[in-house]
Every structure is written in structure tokens, then in C-alpha cells.
Design a protein around this motif. Structure first.
Motif, short mmCIF file in Angstrom:
data_model
loop_
_atom_site.label_atom_id
_atom_site.label_comp_id
_atom_site.label_asym_id
_atom_site.label_seq_id
_atom_site.Cartn_x
_atom_site.Cartn_y
_atom_site.Cartn_z
N GLU A 200 0.83 -1.20 0.00
CA GLU A 200 0.00 0.00 0.00
C GLU A 200 0.86 1.26 0.00
N ALA A 201 1.96 1.25 0.75
CA ALA A 201 2.80 2.43 0.87
C ALA A 201 3.67 2.65 -0.36
N LEU A 202 4.05 1.57 -1.06
CA LEU A 202 5.08 1.68 -2.10
C LEU A 202 4.56 1.59 -3.53
N CYS A 203 3.52 0.82 -3.76
CA CYS A 203 3.16 0.45 -5.13
C CYS A 203 2.21 1.45 -5.78
N HIS A 204 2.53 1.82 -7.03
CA HIS A 204 1.66 2.68 -7.82
C HIS A 204 0.41 1.92 -8.28
N ARG A 205 0.64 0.69 -8.75
CA ARG A 205 -0.46 -0.16 -9.21
C ARG A 205 -0.29 -1.54 -8.62
N ILE A 206 -1.41 -2.27 -8.54
CA ILE A 206 -1.40 -3.60 -7.94
C ILE A 206 -2.25 -4.55 -8.77
#
Length: 312
Positions: A200-206
Motif C-alpha cells: 500500500e505504501a510503495l506500489c503505484h499499481r497492484i
């Protein structure tokens, strides 16, 4: 051109006891410079997909490219563009940390790499261990060396397969600070993790995998916005009413229940009072990625369909 492209990837394992489909028509792209999260429960197909990307496993059907290079037809260029941190601790017990990194550089034809090796050692907290034999290192230090090995040839695409599993808080902070810096400098990062707060803190997309299929693919902010926006968190020693327990996430004394608006919050509290549930340390906050993940994995098909942006 995407940094990584998975197009209609499927993988079926066949054995004496029958066949098992680990991946089923997986398609998505990861753009250059993106910090991308790949999430899913154990057995969802994450490691199989990464193994295909790394050339360790051959897809049954479909095509995978890294920086435009096909991982089968142009495997040498594809592997040179990748730096992979595996889940398992793999090391050669006969060399020091610095020797290990020099040898890894040689595998990719990189010479006179000591300046970058020194920077890796300093950035990952390994400078004082450079002369130590790999056998002398703790598990956490060995994992730091794995990260350094993946980065030693300066790959444009970095794959982190559960890199912080079982490691201390200091390593997590050190690793994420360094990887975030590399991402800002233009490196593409693909992360798999069971620590959803990291994603949640790092990823632009999942992308979320379930039973070998992509069930959600969107920007992190959109995934969070698409679920119940309010979360009740409280402690109690009393059993929850059945109608609330069916939808609650309970960890020890801590219960978490989703609500869509203020009226539903009031209704939940009224039901708890009516059932004689004694509530302590009540907090009302926003739902997090773990709530979204559980909602999708527990089978909310309409939510998954609304979030999926799977490219053909």
C-alpha cells in the motif's frame, strides 16, 4: 514499450497424479519506472509467474517480454535486464561478501564495478561485513547480500519476491529506502509480499492473483476507494453477534468491521451494545489494502469485476 509484458500466459504442470493449472490466461503490462505490486494468497501463481519471467520455467502458452526482449527467444538480453531477489536464501559458502558481488558482476560481463559494489554495501548496511565469509552472516545479512547481488549489474527491472519475509524492522527500512531511491531514478520494480502495508505504501499499481487468474488490477488509490471507506477497530473479550462476526476480521482481542457510512457505524455500535459486547479502544478509520485484499479473495465477484482492468 512496457518494461515487463505478460500476454495470455498460462502454465499447466503435468505429473503422474494428473495436471494442475498454475496460471490461466494472465495478461498485464508494467510500465517503465513503475513500482508494481503482485499480490495473492499462497498457491495463487505469483512465484510461477516470476519463474517464467526469470526463465526458470517455460510457460505452456503466452508470451513474456522484459524491456522488449522475449524471455525465450531473446533470453540473454531479457535476463540481463532483470535483477531478481528470490524468496529462498541461496549463497556460496566459500566466498566473502565482496567476492560474491564481484563474481555476480562477472556473470553479466560487468568489469571494474567496485565503486557500485561499495555503494551497495553502504546502502544496505553491509560495509562492515564486506570481508566476512557468507557462512558467518545471519539470515538477515544473507538476505541483504541477495538484494545486492540482484542489483550489482544495475538492471532496469528489479523483481523482489517477498524480500522482507522473516527479517527485522531495520532491514525493511533500509531496503525500502534504497529501492524507493532506485525507483525514483527510473528503475522499474515488481514486488510480491504478504506485508500488505508495504504494498500500500510503495506500489503505484497492484494486480491480485487468485487461483492463477488476475482478479483485480488497478491503481492502489482506486482499489482503496472502491471498498468500504470506514473501518471500526476495537478490542473486546466478548463474542460478537453472529451477524457481525460473519463479516468481521478478528485477531486475538482485536475486531475489525467494515462500514460504508456514518449511519452504518451507528447501527453496528447499537448492535454491539444490545448484545452486551464490551468495547475497548474503539477507533474509526479508513479501510486499508488488507481489507480490500480480503474482500476480493473471499469472493466478492462484483468488486473484483469493477476493479479488473486486465488488458487483452
Amino acid at each position: 514499450m512496457p518494461a515487463v509484458s505478460f500476454q495470455h500466459v498460462a502454465k499447466t504442470y503435468r505429473g503422474a497424479s494428473g495436471s494442475f493449472q498454475a496460471l490461466d490466461d494472465v495478461s498485464f503490462d508494467i510500465e517503465e519506472g513503475e513500482f508494481f505490486g503482485l499480490l495473492g494468497p499462497n498457491g495463487a501463481g505469483k512465484t510461477t509467474l516470476i519463474s517464467i519471467l526469470a526463465g526458470l520455467t517455460r510457460a505452456s502458452t503466452g508470451r513474456v517480454t522484459v524491456m522488449g526482449h522475449d524471455v525465450v527467444a531473446d533470453y540473454a538480453a531479457a535476463r540481463k535486464a532483470l535483477g531478481i531477489v528470490p524468496q529462498e536464501l541461496v549463497f556460496d559458502p566459500f566466498f566473502s561478501v565482496r567476492e560474491t558481488l564481484r563474481i555476480q558482476s562477472g556473470y553479466f560481463g560487468v568489469r571494474n564495478n567496485d565503486a557500485w559494489i561499495d555503494e551497495l554495501l553502504a546502502s544496505l548496511g553491509l560495509a562492515d561485513k564486506a570481508g566476512n565469509n557468507m557462512r558467518q552472516l545471519s539470515g538477515g545479512m544473507k538476505r541483504r547480500v541477495l538484494v545486492a547481488q540482484a542489483l550489482v549489474h544495475r538492471p532496469p527491472v528489479i523483481v523482489l519476491d517477498e524480500p522482507t519475509a522473516g527479517v527485522d524492522v531495520e532491514l525493511r527500512q533500509t531496503l525500502w529506502q534504497f529501492v524507493a531511491r532506485l525507483n525514483r531514478e527510473g528503475h522499474t520494480v515488481l514486488l510480491t509480499t504478504h506485508y500488505l502495508e508495504e504494498a500500500e505504501a510503495l506500489c503505484h499499481r497492484i494486480a491480485m492473483l487468485k487461483r492463477g487468474q488476475v482478479v483485480a488490477l488497478d491503481r492502489t488509490a482506486n482499489l482503496l476507494a472502491g471498498t468500504a471507506s470506514t473501518m471500526l477497530r476495537f478490542k473486546t473479550d466478548d463474542p460478537l453477534p453472529p451477524e457481525i462476526a460473519a463479516h468481521a476480521r478478528v485477531t486475538g482481542r482485536i475486531a475489525q468491521v467494515t462500514a460504508h457510512d456514518a449511519a452504518e457505524v451507528e447501527q453496528l455500535l447499537a448492535r454491539l451494545r444490545a448484545a452486551g459486547v464490551r468495547v475497548e479502544d474503539l477507533e474509526i478509520g479508513r479501510a486499508d489494502l488488507e481489507d480490500v485484499f480480503l474482500e476480493i479473495m473471499q469472493g466478492a465477484p462484483q468488486a473484483a469485476a469493477a476493479r479488473a482492468e486486465v488488458t487483452a
